[in-house]
Design an enzyme around this catalytic site. Structure first.
Site, mmCIF file in Angstrom:
data_model
loop_
_atom_site.group_PDB
_atom_site.id
_atom_site.type_symbol
_atom_site.label_atom_id
_atom_site.label_comp_id
_atom_site.label_asym_id
_atom_site.label_seq_id
_atom_site.Cartn_x
_atom_site.Cartn_y
_atom_site.Cartn_z
ATOM 1 N N SER A 91 0.828 -1.215 0.000
ATOM 2 C CA SER A 91 0.000 0.000 0.000
ATOM 3 C C SER A 91 0.858 1.259 0.000
ATOM 4 C CB SER A 91 -0.902 0.031 1.230
ATOM 5 O OG SER A 91 -1.655 -1.138 1.324
HETATM 6 N N1 SAH Z 1 0.299 -4.588 4.186
HETATM 7 C C1 SAH Z 1 0.775 -5.293 3.013
HETATM 8 C C2 SAH Z 1 -0.279 -5.245 1.948
HETATM 9 C C3 SAH Z 1 -0.207 -6.381 1.005
HETATM 10 S S1 SAH Z 1 -1.590 -6.511 -0.096
HETATM 11 C C4 SAH Z 1 2.083 -4.653 2.589
HETATM 12 O O1 SAH Z 1 2.511 -3.703 3.256
HETATM 13 O O2 SAH Z 1 2.722 -5.099 1.652
HETATM 14 C C5 SAH Z 1 -2.653 -7.569 0.820
HETATM 15 C C6 SAH Z 1 -2.163 -8.982 1.033
HETATM 16 O O3 SAH Z 1 -3.236 -9.725 1.587
HETATM 17 C C7 SAH Z 1 -1.726 -9.734 -0.209
HETATM 18 O O4 SAH Z 1 -0.391 -10.141 -0.063
HETATM 19 C C8 SAH Z 1 -2.677 -10.935 -0.272
HETATM 20 O O5 SAH Z 1 -2.058 -12.122 -0.746
HETATM 21 C C9 SAH Z 1 -3.087 -11.066 1.179
HETATM 22 N N2 SAH Z 1 -4.361 -11.771 1.421
HETATM 23 C C10 SAH Z 1 -5.522 -11.713 0.735
HETATM 24 N N3 SAH Z 1 -6.447 -12.506 1.313
HETATM 25 C C11 SAH Z 1 -5.853 -13.065 2.396
HETATM 26 C C12 SAH Z 1 -6.283 -13.993 3.413
HETATM 27 N N4 SAH Z 1 -7.531 -14.491 3.444
HETATM 28 N N5 SAH Z 1 -5.401 -14.342 4.364
HETATM 29 C C13 SAH Z 1 -4.138 -13.855 4.375
HETATM 30 N N6 SAH Z 1 -3.671 -12.983 3.447
HETATM 31 C C14 SAH Z 1 -4.519 -12.602 2.473
#
Ligand code: SAH
Length: 231
Positions: free
Chosen positions: A68
């Site tokens: 993000s």
């Molecule tokens: N805060 C993170 C944001 C990553 S984007 C950063 O700083 O990089 C959101 C992430 O959520 C993705 O990597 C995706 O694979 C994960 N995600 C989506 N659904 C999920 C679930 N049910 N359990 C765990 N992770 C999940």
């Protein structure tokens, strides 16, 4: 800390400019801004986008996922106010960048990611900067991480069709849960506070677009991106 990781001269100035940009968006808390000075974001993004690591922008991290925008992550931290005594559950480790910011602010962070490769890379970056108070798990975070519950702070970095009951169940008394709720294309942030048996829900103005939360209490994996139908 990886030798020179923080002081890598190519990035020191860029990191300072990023902090100024976050400040310009109304985040004034110095302790909070300091966190951004302590985490070398360039170690958390893939090499192909490393030169852009200190832009105040979301960046692709592979597997269709994004880290993000830093000013949005600063806003999440401002709302959640993690303290050094807090135990934090993060859903969606992704790059591990927010995990690192949380680990510096809180006692311990438990973070769940469904894509194994992202979790592995995040572990590598967290180890490189010597953050040892982080536990990572690969799995469906929409059901939380019951083993270490309850948590003082729960933050979800992926868009949810609703507030998963499993997560409010894992919230400690006076705990805060923050997550983007809405369609797969657009969400607003929802903050839930537990006061004993009561849950107090507040919808915040902030509009945002996160990648979808997939899994039991998220969206179905079989759906096309852009579909609005919850499973
Ligand atoms: N805060 C993170 C944001 C990553 S984007 C950063 O700083 O990089 C959101 C992430 O959520 C993705 O990597 C995706 O694979 C994960 N995600 C989506 N659904 C999920 C679930 N049910 N359990 C765990 N992770 C999940």
């Amino acid at each position: 800390m990886e030798p020179g990781a923080l002081n890598d001269l190519r990035f020191v100035g860029a990191r300072r400019r990023l902090i100024e940009q976050i400040r310009a968006k109304g985040i004034e808390d110095l302790d909070l801004l300091q966190l951004f000075d302590q985490v070398p974001r360039h170690l958390f993004v893939p090499e192909g986008v490393r030169t852009r690591a200190y832009e105040d922008a979301p960046l692709p991290i592979g597997y269709g996922q994004t880290v993000s925008q830093p000013s949005l992550q600063a806003l999440l931290l401002q709302i959640l106010e993690p303290t050094p005594q807090d135990r934090v559950l993060e859903i969606g480790t992704g790059s591990g960048y927010l995990t690192a910011l949380l680990a510096l602010a809180a006692e311990r962070v438990y973070s769940v990611e469904r894509v194994r490769e992202l979790s592995t890379r995040a572990r590598f970056a967290l180890d490189a900067i010597g953050l040892a108070n982080v536990a990572l798990m690969v799995g469906d975070g929409s059901i939380g991480w019951r083993k270490f519950a309850p948590y003082d702070v729960i933050t979800v970095s992926a868009a949810s069709p609703s507030v998963p009951r499993a997560l409010t169940d894992q919230l400690a008394d006076r705990g805060r849960l923050l997550l983007p709720v809405g369609t797969r294309r657009a969400q607003t942030l929802v903050l839930i506070r537990r006061e004993g048996d009561r849950l107090v829900r507040e919808s915040l103005e902030q509009r945002c677009t996160f990648v979808p939360l997939l899994g039991r209490y998220g969206w179905g994996e079989e759906e096309e991106p852009g579909s609005r139908r919850p499973r």
